[in-house]
Scaffold this active site. Structure first.
Site, PDB file in Angstrom:
ATOM      1  CB  CYS A   1      -1.132   0.307   0.794  1.00 28.39           C
ATOM      2  SG  CYS A   1      -2.367   1.208   1.716  1.00 28.39           S
TER       3      CYS A   1
ATOM      4  CB  CYS B   1      -3.205   2.363  -1.576  1.00 26.98           C
ATOM      5  SG  CYS B   1      -3.919   1.258  -1.065  1.00 26.98           S
TER       6      CYS B   1
ATOM      7  CD  GLU C   1     -27.879  19.673  -3.800  1.00 27.02           C
ATOM      8  OE1 GLU C   1     -29.201  19.882  -3.019  1.00 27.02           O
ATOM      9  OE2 GLU C   1     -27.863  20.177  -4.800  1.00 27.02           O
TER      10      GLU C   1
HETATM   11  C1  LIG Z   1      -1.090  -0.895  -7.325  1.00 22.23           C
HETATM   12  C2  LIG Z   1      -2.260  -1.054  -6.316  1.00 22.23           C
HETATM   13  C3  LIG Z   1      -3.160  -0.214  -5.797  1.00 22.23           C
HETATM   14  C4  LIG Z   1      -3.693  -0.339  -4.663  1.00 22.23           C
HETATM   15  N1  LIG Z   1      -4.672   0.514  -3.857  1.00 22.23           N
HETATM   16  C5  LIG Z   1      -5.514   0.276  -3.340  1.00 22.23           C
HETATM   17  C6  LIG Z   1      -6.182   1.065  -3.014  1.00 22.23           C
HETATM   18  O1  LIG Z   1      -6.464   2.531  -3.366  1.00 22.23           O
HETATM   19  N2  LIG Z   1      -7.205   0.806  -1.325  1.00 22.23           N
HETATM   20  C7  LIG Z   1      -7.220  -0.318  -1.281  1.00 22.23           C
HETATM   21  O2  LIG Z   1      -7.409  -0.262   0.099  1.00 22.23           O
HETATM   22  N3  LIG Z   1      -5.909  -0.608  -1.893  1.00 22.23           N
HETATM   23  C8  LIG Z   1      -4.823  -1.131  -2.547  1.00 22.23           C
HETATM   24  N4  LIG Z   1      -4.290  -1.979  -2.755  1.00 22.23           N
HETATM   25  C9  LIG Z   1      -4.165  -3.084  -2.233  1.00 22.23           C
HETATM   26  C10 LIG Z   1      -3.420  -3.137  -1.133  1.00 22.23           C
HETATM   27  O3  LIG Z   1      -1.970  -2.702  -0.972  1.00 22.23           O
HETATM   28  C11 LIG Z   1      -3.149  -4.172  -0.004  1.00 22.23           C
HETATM   29  O4  LIG Z   1      -4.603  -4.677  -0.363  1.00 22.23           O
HETATM   30  C12 LIG Z   1      -3.169  -4.462   1.293  1.00 22.23           C
HETATM   31  O5  LIG Z   1      -1.739  -3.727   0.727  1.00 22.23           O
HETATM   32  C13 LIG Z   1      -2.488  -5.896   2.245  1.00 22.23           C
HETATM   33  O6  LIG Z   1      -1.894  -6.183   2.828  1.00 22.23           O
HETATM   34  P1  LIG Z   1      -0.272  -7.153   3.564  1.00 22.23           P
HETATM   35  O7  LIG Z   1      -0.825  -6.816   4.888  1.00 22.23           O
HETATM   36  O8  LIG Z   1      -1.659  -8.289   3.173  1.00 22.23           O
HETATM   37  O9  LIG Z   1       0.093  -6.966   2.446  1.00 22.23           O
HETATM   38  P2  LIG Z   1       0.792  -6.218   1.962  1.00 22.23           P
HETATM   39  O10 LIG Z   1       1.358  -4.430   2.163  1.00 22.23           O
HETATM   40  O11 LIG Z   1       1.488  -6.061   0.293  1.00 22.23           O
HETATM   41  O12 LIG Z   1       2.468  -6.585   3.177  1.00 22.23           O
HETATM   42  C14 LIG Z   1       3.375  -7.386   3.287  1.00 22.23           C
HETATM   43  C15 LIG Z   1       5.033  -7.469   3.346  1.00 22.23           C
HETATM   44  O13 LIG Z   1       5.307  -8.790   3.652  1.00 22.23           O
HETATM   45  C16 LIG Z   1       6.432  -8.651   3.221  1.00 22.23           C
HETATM   46  N5  LIG Z   1       7.458  -9.936   2.699  1.00 22.23           N
HETATM   47  C17 LIG Z   1       6.473 -10.910   1.978  1.00 22.23           C
HETATM   48  N6  LIG Z   1       7.274 -11.579   2.121  1.00 22.23           N
HETATM   49  C18 LIG Z   1       8.257 -11.620   2.769  1.00 22.23           C
HETATM   50  C19 LIG Z   1       8.809 -12.580   4.250  1.00 22.23           C
HETATM   51  N7  LIG Z   1       9.255 -14.001   3.769  1.00 22.23           N
HETATM   52  N8  LIG Z   1       9.739 -12.011   4.950  1.00 22.23           N
HETATM   53  C20 LIG Z   1       9.553 -10.766   5.176  1.00 22.23           C
HETATM   54  N9  LIG Z   1       8.656  -9.853   4.696  1.00 22.23           N
HETATM   55  C21 LIG Z   1       7.900 -10.851   3.674  1.00 22.23           C
HETATM   56  C22 LIG Z   1       6.549  -7.500   2.361  1.00 22.23           C
HETATM   57  O14 LIG Z   1       7.421  -7.072   1.441  1.00 22.23           O
HETATM   58  C23 LIG Z   1       5.674  -6.307   2.258  1.00 22.23           C
HETATM   59  O15 LIG Z   1       6.165  -5.780   2.821  1.00 22.23           O
HETATM   60  C24 LIG Z   1      -3.846  -1.738  -3.880  1.00 22.23           C
HETATM   61  C25 LIG Z   1      -3.008  -2.676  -4.656  1.00 22.23           C
HETATM   62  C26 LIG Z   1      -1.629  -1.963  -5.651  1.00 22.23           C
HETATM   63  C27 LIG Z   1      -0.921  -3.062  -5.864  1.00 22.23           C
END
Ligand SMILES: Cc1cc2nc3c(=O)[nH]c(=O)nc-3n(C[C@H](O)[C@H](O)[C@H](O)COP(=O)(O)OP(=O)(O)OC[C@H]3O[C@@H](n4cnc5c(N)ncnc54)[C@H](O)[C@@H]3O)c2cc1C
Length: 452
Positions: free
Chosen positions: A43, A48, A442
Site C-alpha cells: 500500500c 494505494c 445531494e
Molecule cells: C497498484 C495497487 C493499488 C492499490 N490500491 C489500493 C487502494 O487504493 N485502496 C486499498 O484499500 N487497497 C489498495 N491496494 C491493495 C492493498 O495494497 C493491499 O490489499 C494491502 O497492502 C494488503 O496488505 P497485506 O498486509 O496483506 O500485504 P502487504 O501490504 O503487501 O505487505 C506484505 C509485506 O510482506 C513482506 N514480505 C513478504 N514475504 C516476506 C517474508 N518472507 N519475510 C519478510 N517480509 C516479507 C513484503 O515485502 C510486504 O512488505 C492496492 C494494491 C496495488 C498493487
C-alpha cells in the site's frame, strides 16, 4: 521458564502485519516483526499511496483544460515525470521511516530480513538467532501475476510502473480490473497515448453492471483507447527497442511500455510453508477460520495472503482481530457485510453493498433509483463527463442495500454512505435527509422515482 522468546512473530511489515504487531504489543505481548523489502508493504510503496499521488498529478491536465472557461489564461503547462518520481520517492521514504518508528515505539522488535518458517513455532531470518515464538502471523501480501504468452518478459507490472525511466509515448495496459483502469487513467491524464486491452466487453467485472457500462463509456470518452473482447497474443521487441504487440484475432499496436495488471497471487516466496501444516483453499490462498487461524494451530494469516477483499482497511481490520483474539481478551469475527470500495479511475467509482444482480438474487423484490447528470463544474469547465449514482433498496424492508457512484470524489461521498448503511439506512431516511447544495452528493437524498 518460558519456552518461547516471543509471543508473536509477524512475517511481513505491510498493512495487516504492522497493525497486528502494534496492537499485540499494546496488549503487552512480546512481538517481533520481520520485513524483507519495504516497511508499510504494498500500500505504502507500490500501491494505494503512490497510486493516489500519481492520480492527483494526472488531474492537473483536466483542470488546465477547464481553466479558460472560468476566466483563467495559462501559458502552456509542462509536465516533468522526473519531478513527480523524485517527490513521490521522498514522501514514501518519509512514510517508511514513520512505520518503522511507530513499530519500535510500540515496543515491537523490528527486524529487516526475509522470514522463513522452520517449524510451527520458529521463524528464521538470515543473520539472526532463530525466533522461537508461541504464535506466528503470516502477512506477506500478494504479488503481481503475469500470464504466459510469448514476450511476457518485456512487460512491467504495478511494481515497476511508478519508476519507469521515461514517460512512455504509447502505453498499453493489459487487464480490466481496478489496477488496470486506474493506471490507464493516470497515464492518459499525464498526456500519454494510452491503450487498454481487456478480454471482456465491459471493465471491472465485480462491479454493478450499470456502473461498468457508464465507466467503460466515460473512460473511452476521456481518451483511453479501449481494445475490448480481445487479449494479448504475443509481444515482439523491435530493432528500435519498442514493443510490437499482437492481439488475439490479429490487430497490432506498437507501444513503448506494456503494463500487465492481470491479477495478484499470494506471496509464498521462500516462506517455508513446506515445513508446517498450513493448508491452502481451492483458490490457492491460505485457508483460515473466522479468527484467521490456519490449519496449523500456532499460525495465523491475514490480508492479501488470504484474499478476502485485497484492500488495506480490510487487512488492517483482520490484523486487529488476530491481536485482540490472541492477547486482548477475545475477538468477534469480522463482519464483511457492506465493505465499501473505491476505484480511482477517471472518473472515479465507489460502491458499498450489493450490485443490482446480487440484490435481486438476495432480496427478490428491489427498488432502484438512478441519476445521471452533468456536474455544475463541467458546465463552464467544458468537460462532457457526467456523474452517475444508483441506490438499490430492498422493497420489503426499505433498507438501502447498495449504493454506487461514478464521478468526482466518489470515494469521499460513499464513505459516509457506508457508515449510514451499517447503521441500517432506509430509503425513508435518505428521503428525509436535507441535501447540501450545490453538491453532487445531494442527489443521493433527492432521488424520488424508482426506475422500476
Ligand atoms: C497498484 C495497487 C493499488 C492499490 N490500491 C489500493 C487502494 O487504493 N485502496 C486499498 O484499500 N487497497 C489498495 N491496494 C491493495 C492493498 O495494497 C493491499 O490489499 C494491502 O497492502 C494488503 O496488505 P497485506 O498486509 O496483506 O500485504 P502487504 O501490504 O503487501 O505487505 C506484505 C509485506 O510482506 C513482506 N514480505 C513478504 N514475504 C516476506 C517474508 N518472507 N519475510 C519478510 N517480509 C516479507 C513484503 O515485502 C510486504 O512488505 C492496492 C494494491 C496495488 C498493487
Amino acid at each position: 521458564m518460558n519456552e518461547y522468546e516471543w509471543d508473536l512473530v509477524v512475517v511481513g511489515g505491510g498493512s495487516g502485519g504492522v497493525r497486528a504487531a502494534r496492537m499485540a504489543a499494546s496488549y503487552g505481548a512480546r512481538v517481533a516483526i520481520v520485513e524483507d523489502r519495504y516497511w508499510g508493504g504494498t500500500c505504502v510503496n507500490v500501491g494505494c499511496v503512490p497510486k493516489k499521488l500519481y492520480y492527483y498529478a494526472s488531474h492537473f491536465r483536466e483542470a488546465f483544460e477547464a481553466a479558460p472557461g472560468f476566466g483563467w489564461t495559462l501559458d502552456a503547462p509542462r509536465f516533468e515525470w522526473e519531478t513527480l518520481k523524485a517527490n513521490r520517492r521522498r514522501e514514501i521514504s518519509r512514510l517508511n521511516g514513520i512505520y518503522r518508528e511507530l513499530l519500535a515505539k510500540s515496543g515491537c522488535e523490528v527486524i529487516d530480513g526475509h522470514g522463513r518458517l522452520i517449524d510451527p513455532h520458529t521463524v528464521e531470518v538470515a543473520g539472526q538467532p532463530a525466533l522461537r515464538t508461541r504464535h506466528i502471523l503470516l502477512a506477506t501480501g500478494a504479488w503481481p501475476f503475469v500470464p504466459e504468452f510469448p514476450g511476457r518478459e518485456w512487460v512491467v507490472t504495478s511494481n515497476e510502473i511508478f519508476d519507469l525511466p521515461t514517460l512512455p509515448g504509447v502505453l498499453l495496459v493489459v487487464g480490466g480490473g481496478y489496477i488496470a483502469v486506474e493506471f490507464a487513467g493516470i497515464f492518459n491524464g499525464l498526456g500519454v497515448d494510452t491503450h487498454l486491452v481487456y478480454r471482456g466487453d465491459k471493465l471491472l467485472r465485480h462491479f454493478d453492471d450499470s456502473v461498468r457500462e457508464v465507466v467503460t463509456e466515460e473512460i473511452a470518452g476521456k481518451g483511453v483507447n479501449l481494445h475490448l473482447n480481445t487479449d494479448i497474443q504475443r509481444i515482439d521487441r523491435t530493432a528500435a527497442g519498442r514493443l510490437q504487440v499482437t492481439f488475439v484475432g490479429g490487430g497490432q499496436l506498437t507501444a513503448d511500455v506494456v503494463l500487465c495488471a492481470t491479477g495478484r497471487v499470494p506471496n509464498f516466496h521462500n516462506l517455508g510453508l513446506e515445513n508446517v501444516d498450513v493448508a491452502l483453499n481451492p483458490r490457492g490462498v491460505v485457508a483460515v477460520d473466522g479468527l484467521y487461524a490456519t490449519s496449523e494451530p500456532s499460525i495465523f494469516a491475514v490480508g492479501d495472503i488470504i484474499h478476502t477483499h485485497e484492500l488495506t482497511p480490510v487487512a488492517l481490520a483482520e490484523g486487529m482481530v488476530v491481536a485482540r483474539h490472541l492477547f486482548g481478551g477475545g475477538a468477534e469475527p469480522l463482519d464483511y457485510q457492506f465493505v465499501p470500495t473505491a476505484v480511482f479511475s477517471q472518473p472515479s467509482i465507489a460502491s458499498v453493498g450489493y450490485t443490482e444482480q446480487q440484490a435481486r438474487a438476495k432480496h427478490g423484490a428491489i427498488r432502484i433509483f438512478e441519476s445521471r447528470f452533468r456536474d455544475l463544474k463541467n458546465t463552464l469547465g467544458g468537460s462532457r463527463s457526467r456523474t452517475y449514482m444508483k441506490v438499490i433498496v430492498d422493497a420489503d424492508s426499505d433498507r438501502v442495500v447498495g449504493m454506487h457512484m461514478v464521478g468526482d470524489e466518489a470515494g469521499e461521498i460513499i464513505q459516509g454512505m457506508a457508515v449510514a448503511m451499517r447503521a441500517g439506512l432506509t430509503k425513508a431516511v435518505l428521503d428525509g435527509t436535507i441535501g447540501i447544495h450545490p453538491t453532487a452528493a445531494e442527489e443521493f437524498v433527492t432521488m424520488r422515482t424508482p426506475v422500476e
